[in-house]
Design a protein around this motif. Structure first.
Motif, PDB file in Angstrom:
ATOM      1  N   UNK A   4       1.381  -1.293  -0.156  1.00  9.76           N
ATOM      2  CA  UNK A   4      -0.160  -0.125  -0.014  1.00  9.76           C
ATOM      3  C   UNK A   4       0.974   1.183  -0.025  1.00  9.76           C
ATOM      4  N   UNK A   5       2.040   1.494   0.563  1.00 12.17           N
ATOM      5  CA  UNK A   5       2.843   1.757   0.464  1.00 12.17           C
ATOM      6  C   UNK A   5       3.211   2.440  -0.282  1.00 12.17           C
ATOM      7  N   UNK A   6       3.857   1.275  -1.349  1.00 16.00           N
ATOM      8  CA  UNK A   6       5.031   1.544  -1.963  1.00 16.00           C
ATOM      9  C   UNK A   6       3.677   1.992  -3.288  1.00 16.00           C
ATOM     10  N   UNK A   7       2.476   1.587  -3.764  1.00 13.92           N
ATOM     11  CA  UNK A   7       1.813   1.896  -4.578  1.00 13.92           C
ATOM     12  C   UNK A   7       1.123   3.918  -4.115  1.00 13.92           C
ATOM     13  N   UNK A   8       0.916   4.305  -2.934  1.00 20.43           N
ATOM     14  CA  UNK A   8       0.507   5.755  -3.083  1.00 20.43           C
ATOM     15  C   UNK A   8       1.931   6.398  -3.155  1.00 20.43           C
ATOM     16  N   UNK A   9       3.646   5.753  -3.138  1.00 20.84           N
ATOM     17  CA  UNK A   9       4.632   7.227  -3.363  1.00 20.84           C
ATOM     18  C   UNK A   9       4.743   6.724  -4.461  1.00 20.84           C
ATOM     19  N   UNK A  10       3.994   5.626  -5.411  1.00 23.50           N
ATOM     20  CA  UNK A  10       4.208   6.114  -7.340  1.00 23.50           C
ATOM     21  C   UNK A  10       2.876   7.410  -7.074  1.00 23.50           C
ATOM     22  N   UNK A  11       1.639   7.138  -6.655  1.00 22.53           N
ATOM     23  CA  UNK A  11       1.196   7.876  -7.347  1.00 22.53           C
ATOM     24  C   UNK A  11       1.805   9.461  -6.913  1.00 22.53           C
ATOM     25  N   UNK A  34       5.102  10.985  -4.843  1.00 27.65           N
ATOM     26  CA  UNK A  34       5.559  11.132  -4.734  1.00 27.65           C
ATOM     27  C   UNK A  34       6.349  11.014  -6.119  1.00 27.65           C
ATOM     28  N   UNK A  35       6.246  10.076  -6.576  1.00 23.57           N
ATOM     29  CA  UNK A  35       6.631   9.540  -8.595  1.00 23.57           C
ATOM     30  C   UNK A  35       5.634  10.802  -9.428  1.00 23.57           C
ATOM     31  N   UNK A  36       4.513  10.687  -9.172  1.00 26.36           N
ATOM     32  CA  UNK A  36       3.485  11.509  -9.888  1.00 26.36           C
ATOM     33  C   UNK A  36       3.345  10.461 -10.832  1.00 26.36           C
ATOM     34  N   UNK A  37       3.610   9.115 -11.444  1.00 22.78           N
ATOM     35  CA  UNK A  37       2.911   7.806 -12.022  1.00 22.78           C
ATOM     36  C   UNK A  37       1.743   7.710 -11.682  1.00 22.78           C
ATOM     37  N   UNK A  38       0.785   8.507 -11.702  1.00 22.44           N
ATOM     38  CA  UNK A  38      -0.536   8.245 -11.550  1.00 22.44           C
ATOM     39  C   UNK A  38      -1.012   7.089 -12.273  1.00 22.44           C
ATOM     40  N   UNK A  39      -1.284   7.312 -13.474  1.00 21.41           N
ATOM     41  CA  UNK A  39      -1.439   5.554 -14.712  1.00 21.41           C
ATOM     42  C   UNK A  39      -1.023   4.963 -13.905  1.00 21.41           C
ATOM     43  N   UNK A  40       0.238   4.554 -14.001  1.00 23.46           N
ATOM     44  CA  UNK A  40       0.813   3.741 -13.876  1.00 23.46           C
ATOM     45  C   UNK A  40       0.550   2.982 -11.850  1.00 23.46           C
ATOM     46  N   UNK A  89       9.274  -1.296  -9.517  1.00 28.15           N
ATOM     47  CA  UNK A  89       9.908   0.226  -8.855  1.00 28.15           C
ATOM     48  C   UNK A  89      10.979   0.685 -10.015  1.00 28.15           C
ATOM     49  N   UNK A  90      11.228  -1.050 -10.869  1.00 31.71           N
ATOM     50  CA  UNK A  90      12.534  -0.581 -11.688  1.00 31.71           C
ATOM     51  C   UNK A  90      11.674   0.192 -12.763  1.00 31.71           C
ATOM     52  N   UNK A  91      10.321   0.363 -13.135  1.00 32.31           N
ATOM     53  CA  UNK A  91       9.497   0.038 -14.224  1.00 32.31           C
ATOM     54  C   UNK A  91       9.859   1.950 -13.864  1.00 32.31           C
ATOM     55  N   UNK A  92       8.743   1.878 -12.535  1.00 24.57           N
ATOM     56  CA  UNK A  92       8.789   3.500 -12.133  1.00 24.57           C
ATOM     57  C   UNK A  92       9.702   4.188 -12.799  1.00 24.57           C
ATOM     58  N   UNK A  97      12.718   8.057 -18.556  1.00 24.31           N
ATOM     59  CA  UNK A  97      12.759   8.057 -20.053  1.00 24.31           C
ATOM     60  C   UNK A  97      12.013   9.788 -20.333  1.00 24.31           C
ATOM     61  N   UNK A  98      12.099  10.070 -18.768  1.00 21.28           N
ATOM     62  CA  UNK A  98      10.566  11.175 -19.501  1.00 21.28           C
ATOM     63  C   UNK A  98       9.427  11.240 -19.369  1.00 21.28           C
ATOM     64  N   UNK A  99       8.552  10.306 -19.486  1.00 23.05           N
ATOM     65  CA  UNK A  99       7.776   9.860 -18.610  1.00 23.05           C
ATOM     66  C   UNK A  99       7.304  10.909 -17.487  1.00 23.05           C
ATOM     67  N   UNK A 100       6.110  11.310 -17.961  1.00 27.75           N
ATOM     68  CA  UNK A 100       4.947  11.563 -16.745  1.00 27.75           C
ATOM     69  C   UNK A 100       3.604  11.791 -17.361  1.00 27.75           C
TER      70      UNK A 100
END
Length: 366
Positions: free
Chosen positions: A282-289, A291-297, A352-355, A361-364
């Motif tokens: 759960x913390x990992x998903x929230x971090x991606x959403x 902190x990293x702004x990768x909402x779709x992922x 995490x590697x994918x993110x 790669x500059x994907x936002x």
């Protein structure tokens, strides 16, 4: 000196044989913490002594019945008692010694005892226990007196009215053996009453609440990932873990301190690691959403974890439940914990590697 009639019949020749029957008239108060239970018993002892027959012959009757004190003063007695009794909790209700004209002696005694017996808590709350009744002579060694279980079913086993509130009586078996402790070598008789715990009340009291707490923890993956729900997701997972820890503490009130692993330990360890898995993912998903702004992922991860975590829970708990009665609880526990840990680490590391690669790669994502 000792009167010849008070010596055992085959003194100096061979061991005297006494057949025993133990009938559990009633049972109760099974205490797993103290390794005790209550039993209302009828002990039937039979042996042969031609010298005792003179009492019946002199009276001109086929048999004569004496009290315990009268018999002890007139004939030889094997002095057999229940040996695993709590000495402070015994009650001799009645005793009758019957002598027939052929030399057969039958002693029937009803006693109520609190008995000590070792319980095996490994499979709790699906455990089976053997409630032992041990009898033996307080005087004679095994080379002087041998006990044999009676072949008469009416004097051996469990009475028709015997019952236990928390256990189902499965049957009973009688046996005899020689017990050796240093120079003490005694012939012992044993009645083992086999009982199986009625587990449904404990399942509802212990296991079902733990499953509900686990379900509440897993439910965080159905919460939205938007900012207002970030704290509810985290707090729900943490509260579920803390609540489970509190529930698991109740088990100690049912099981005595143990030296090895029991089934409940495996079950609760599995649930505990599943909740830790939920908390970490759960913390990992929230971090991606956030902190990293990768909402779709993050949305994809969250959706996948709804299925993956449920599958892992089903496998872990199913394996744990199916291993009731297993001799390899430590191995199965390590297998479950290892599997949960490997899945969590592999899923987190791989994604995490994918993110990281997507970020590099500059994907936002907006």
């Amino acid at each position: 000196g000792v009167a010849p009639a008070m010596l055992r019949p085959n003194a100096g020749v061979r061991a005297d044989v006494v057949t025993f029957g133990v009938l559990a008239k009633d049972l109760g108060q099974v205490n797993l913490m103290d390794n005790t239970y209550f039993a209302d018993l009828v002990l039937t002892l039979q042996w042969r002594d031609q010298r005792a027959a003179e009492l019946a012959v002199d009276l001109g009757v086929e048999h004569v019945t004496l009290s315990q004190d009268e018999a002890s003063q007139n004939i030889w007695m094997p002095d057999i008692k229940v040996t695993n009794r709590d000495i402070q909790c015994e009650d001799i209700i009645s005793t009758a010694v019957t002598i027939d004209a052929t030399g057969g002696v039958t002693k029937v005694q009803r006693v109520a005892h609190t008995l000590k017996t070792p319980y095996v808590a490994r499979d709790f709350p699906f455990d089976q226990q053997a409630l032992d009744v041990l009898v033996g002579s307080t005087v004679y060694m095994s080379d002087e007196l041998q006990l044999l279980p009676s072949a008469v079913s009416e004097v051996q086993g469990v009475g028709p009215r015997a019952s236990l509130p928390d256990f189902e009586i499965m049957g009973a078996r009688a046996s005899a053996f020689v017990e050796e402790d240093a120079s003490l070598r005694k012939s012992r008789g044993q009645l083992a009453v086999l009982v199986e715990r009625r587990s449904q009340p404990l399942v509802l009291t212990l296991l079902v609440p733990e499953l509900l707490v686990l379900a509440i923890g897993v439910s965080v993956f159905w919460f939205p990932l938007a900012g207002p729900f970030a704290m509810p997701r985290v707090s729900t997972a943490i509260v579920a873990y803390l609540s489970f820890t509190m529930l698991a503490g109740r088990t100690t009130t049912y099981i005595p301190p143990k030296g090895g692993l029991v089934w409940m330990d495996m079950w609760e360890t599995s649930c505990q690691f599943l909740l830790l898995l939920v908390l970490g993912l759960n913390l990992f998903v929230l971090l991606v959403f956030h902190s990293y702004g990768m909402k779709g992922m993050a949305q994809d991860f969250n959706k996948d974890l709804r299925t993956y975590v449920c599958i892992v829970c089903a496998i872990a708990l199913g394996l744990s439940y199916s291993c009731r009665g297993s001799e390899n609880l430590a191995f199965v526990t390590a297998l479950i914990v290892g599997g949960i840990t490997v899945f969590g680490a592999a899923y987190t590391a791989g994604n995490a590697r994918r993110v990281t690669q997507a970020k590099a790669a500059g994907v936002t994502e907006s």
